[in-house]
Scaffold this active site. Structure first.
Site, mmCIF file in Angstrom:
data_model
loop_
_atom_site.group_PDB
_atom_site.id
_atom_site.type_symbol
_atom_site.label_atom_id
_atom_site.label_comp_id
_atom_site.label_asym_id
_atom_site.label_seq_id
_atom_site.Cartn_x
_atom_site.Cartn_y
_atom_site.Cartn_z
ATOM 1 N N PHE A 1 4.191 -8.787 4.287
ATOM 2 C CA PHE A 1 4.950 -8.154 5.506
ATOM 3 C C PHE A 1 4.906 -9.047 6.918
ATOM 4 O O PHE A 1 4.016 -9.796 6.945
ATOM 5 C CB PHE A 1 4.579 -6.533 5.779
ATOM 6 C CG PHE A 1 4.663 -5.880 4.440
ATOM 7 C CD1 PHE A 1 6.000 -5.672 3.830
ATOM 8 C CD2 PHE A 1 3.608 -5.279 3.929
ATOM 9 C CE1 PHE A 1 6.004 -5.062 2.777
ATOM 10 C CE2 PHE A 1 3.651 -4.283 3.061
ATOM 11 C CZ PHE A 1 5.083 -4.251 2.351
ATOM 12 N N ARG B 1 4.727 -1.998 21.735
ATOM 13 C CA ARG B 1 4.470 -1.249 20.364
ATOM 14 C C ARG B 1 4.488 -2.174 19.442
ATOM 15 O O ARG B 1 5.302 -3.232 19.565
ATOM 16 C CB ARG B 1 5.786 -0.184 20.346
ATOM 17 C CG ARG B 1 5.760 1.039 21.029
ATOM 18 C CD ARG B 1 4.590 1.848 20.670
ATOM 19 N NE ARG B 1 4.618 3.136 21.282
ATOM 20 C CZ ARG B 1 3.892 3.438 22.330
ATOM 21 N NH1 ARG B 1 3.448 2.353 23.020
ATOM 22 N NH2 ARG B 1 4.220 4.399 22.965
ATOM 23 N N ARG C 1 -3.281 1.268 -5.128
ATOM 24 C CA ARG C 1 -2.872 1.312 -3.785
ATOM 25 C C ARG C 1 -3.809 0.862 -2.658
ATOM 26 O O ARG C 1 -4.637 1.685 -2.456
ATOM 27 C CB ARG C 1 -1.915 2.376 -3.575
ATOM 28 C CG ARG C 1 -0.579 2.543 -4.263
ATOM 29 C CD ARG C 1 0.340 1.482 -4.144
ATOM 30 N NE ARG C 1 1.605 1.696 -4.819
ATOM 31 C CZ ARG C 1 2.526 0.631 -4.877
ATOM 32 N NH1 ARG C 1 2.340 -0.675 -4.576
ATOM 33 N NH2 ARG C 1 3.730 1.236 -5.167
ATOM 34 N N GLU D 1 14.044 -2.319 -10.921
ATOM 35 C CA GLU D 1 12.821 -1.887 -11.080
ATOM 36 C C GLU D 1 12.309 -0.667 -11.930
ATOM 37 O O GLU D 1 11.098 -0.779 -12.820
ATOM 38 C CB GLU D 1 12.543 -1.053 -9.679
ATOM 39 C CG GLU D 1 12.608 -2.057 -8.281
ATOM 40 C CD GLU D 1 11.413 -3.047 -8.442
ATOM 41 O OE1 GLU D 1 10.337 -2.498 -9.027
ATOM 42 O OE2 GLU D 1 11.660 -4.088 -7.760
ATOM 43 N N GLU E 1 9.283 -2.060 -14.229
ATOM 44 C CA GLU E 1 8.003 -1.168 -13.877
ATOM 45 C C GLU E 1 7.796 0.029 -15.146
ATOM 46 O O GLU E 1 6.622 0.541 -15.438
ATOM 47 C CB GLU E 1 7.794 -0.273 -12.647
ATOM 48 C CG GLU E 1 7.943 -1.255 -11.272
ATOM 49 C CD GLU E 1 7.498 -0.587 -9.905
ATOM 50 O OE1 GLU E 1 7.370 0.738 -10.081
ATOM 51 O OE2 GLU E 1 7.289 -1.270 -9.016
ATOM 52 N N PRO F 1 8.094 5.916 11.163
ATOM 53 C CA PRO F 1 8.930 5.430 11.977
ATOM 54 C C PRO F 1 8.255 5.189 13.254
ATOM 55 O O PRO F 1 8.640 4.362 14.139
ATOM 56 C CB PRO F 1 9.973 6.422 12.053
ATOM 57 C CG PRO F 1 9.367 7.864 11.873
ATOM 58 C CD PRO F 1 8.468 7.522 10.615
ATOM 59 N N GLU G 1 3.733 -10.609 -9.482
ATOM 60 C CA GLU G 1 3.736 -9.854 -8.143
ATOM 61 C C GLU G 1 2.581 -9.069 -8.150
ATOM 62 O O GLU G 1 2.262 -8.187 -7.518
ATOM 63 C CB GLU G 1 4.947 -9.038 -8.108
ATOM 64 C CG GLU G 1 6.154 -9.525 -8.164
ATOM 65 C CD GLU G 1 7.509 -8.596 -8.166
ATOM 66 O OE1 GLU G 1 7.171 -7.412 -8.016
ATOM 67 O OE2 GLU G 1 8.682 -9.222 -8.263
#
Length: 206
Positions: free
Chosen positions: A20, A42, A70, A105, A109, A127, A155
């Site tokens: 990311f 920010r 995760r 997906e 998956e 957010p 991946e």
């Protein structure tokens, strides 16, 4: 009512680019009681749009959930960072529709082919620090012959697929096994939708 025109970006810089991206903004915005805020800093995690899909078999009233490691749950100290989730993936290929991402997906998956996709809604999972949006779908599909293991090796996906009767969902939630927003929201939508259909059917019969 405010809009994006009521925010001024004074400066921004890219701090990191990896799986990311992390960007630092210096900005100010309009205040509810009038005037403008003092400049603030920010950091924003740039993730883009993801698609999440709940597979549901309307014949057997069963759902399918994937289980995978995760890192966020692990870093937060969760005793079991292998989470039960809906199928999900990033919409990161140019020109690919959200529906196409959902179908891709599901195949990668879960090995599932959807007979019908129903769009639910978009939402922002975090957010306050990320631009990520998630588009939720329910996929109607035949879940009578699920296979166990899936994922794209390149991946680093190591996925186990589970099938559940929808009646098992409350017990899974109570045990803390379903603890992520996309899965909870799509299951709540499906429960509300099917309850509404049941009430309408009873009214028609009366």
């Amino acid at each position: 009512m405010f809009s994006s025109q009521d925010v001024t970006s004074l400066a921004h810089e890219s701090l990191y680019q990896g799986f990311f991206r992390l960007v630092r903004y210096r900005l100010q915005h309009a205040l509810f009681q009038g005037g403008t805020s003092a400049p603030m800093v920010r950091e924003l995690l740039v993730k883009g749009t993801a698609v999440a899909v709940l597979p549901w078999d309307p014949v057997s009233d069963r759902i399918a959930l994937v289980e995978q490691f995760r890192v966020g749950a692990w870093a937060a100290g969760d005793a079991n960072p292998w989470l039960l989730e809906v199928v999900a993936g990033m919409a990161d290929k140019p020109g690919e529709s959200l529906e196409s991402v959902a179908h891709r997906e599901l195949a990668e998956e879960a090995g599932i082919t959807a007979d019908k996709l129903t769009y639910l809604y978009h939402y922002y999972p975090s957010p306050g620090g990320s631009d990520e949006q998630i588009a939720l779908f329910v996929a109607e599909a035949d879940l009578s012959a699920l296979t166990d293991f899936h994922g794209v090796e390149d991946e680093h996906e190591d996925i186990r697929l589970h099938g559940f009767d929808r009646s098992q969902v409350p017990a899974l939630e109570a045990a803390g096994r379903i603890n992520n927003a996309a899965t909870l929201l799509s299951l709540m939508w499906l429960e509300r939708e099917l309850s509404g259909r049941h009430r309408a059917l009873k009214q028609d019969e009366s």
